[in-house]
Write a protein that holds these residues in place. Structure first.
Motif: not given
Length: 196
Positions: A28-36, A14-20, A50-55
């Motif tokens: 996503n960037k602010d950890y509110t969405r778990l993608i993979y 990951n070299n994107s500033n929009f994902f972790n 803890e801050r994740t809203k969407i799985v």
């Protein structure tokens, strides 16, 4: 949605500033969405941040090494079947938006079946008094040998029983009937499931 679902050999840098991307899990960037979550992840347990809203949809697809996932209180949305293909998985749920009863995931009011863990193994599953079974809810749940549909059931979403090769139906609902083992709408205009 999980763009890497079912890719067991993929490596992500990951070299994107929009994902972790940490420890095999993409947010996503602010950890509110778990993608993979990587299929190659060797851990037996994982706690969603803890801050994740969407799985996200199919986010843990085929993560067979995982035996326990902790869902934090911050989660307000489980998208379509995020734990599909996780054969030995159990959930420790702290979200007030969901209830896990006998490995079945219900919504906040216990009026909808959202999903079911593939680790379920039961001779008879009697559903709670739900109004709705959502799409793909019981995907590949081979361990259900009989499912009892409640009299409160009004709607069954798209293809919820695909891959349930050993399933028999008992319908107490006025909206659905079982004919020669197959599940139909009450007027038999729609075939819901024809078990293997």
């Amino acid at each position: 949605n999980n763009p890497f679902a079912g890719c067991p050999q993929i490596e992500i840098e990951n070299n994107s500033n929009f994902f972790n991307y940490e420890d095999g899990v993409l947010y996503n960037k602010d950890y509110t969405r778990l993608i993979y979550c990587s299929i190659k992840k060797q851990d037996k347990e994982y706690s969603i941040k803890e801050r994740t809203k969407i799985v996200g949809k199919h986010s843990f697809y085929l993560c067979k090494n995982l035996k326990k996932i902790t869902v934090p209180s911050s989660v307000i949305k489980l998208e379509n079947n995020p734990f599909s293909g996780c054969d030995g998985l159990n959930l420790e749920n702290y979200s007030e938006y969901y209830h896990v009863v006998d490995k079945v995931i219900y919504d906040k009011d216990k009026k909808s079946v959202i999903g079911c863990l593939n680790s379920i193994d039961t001779d008879e599953l009697v559903l709670l008094d739900v109004d709705r079974i959502c799409r793909n809810s019981f995907w590949n749940c081979k361990g259900i040998r009989k499912i009892v549909l409640p009299n409160t059931l009004k709607t069954i979403g798209y293809n919820p029983f695909v891959g349930c090769s050993n399933i028999d139906f008992v319908s107490n609902s006025n909206e659905y009937v079982v004919v020669n083992g197959a599940l139909f709408t009450k007027d038999k205009s729609k075939l819901v499931c024809y078990p293997a």
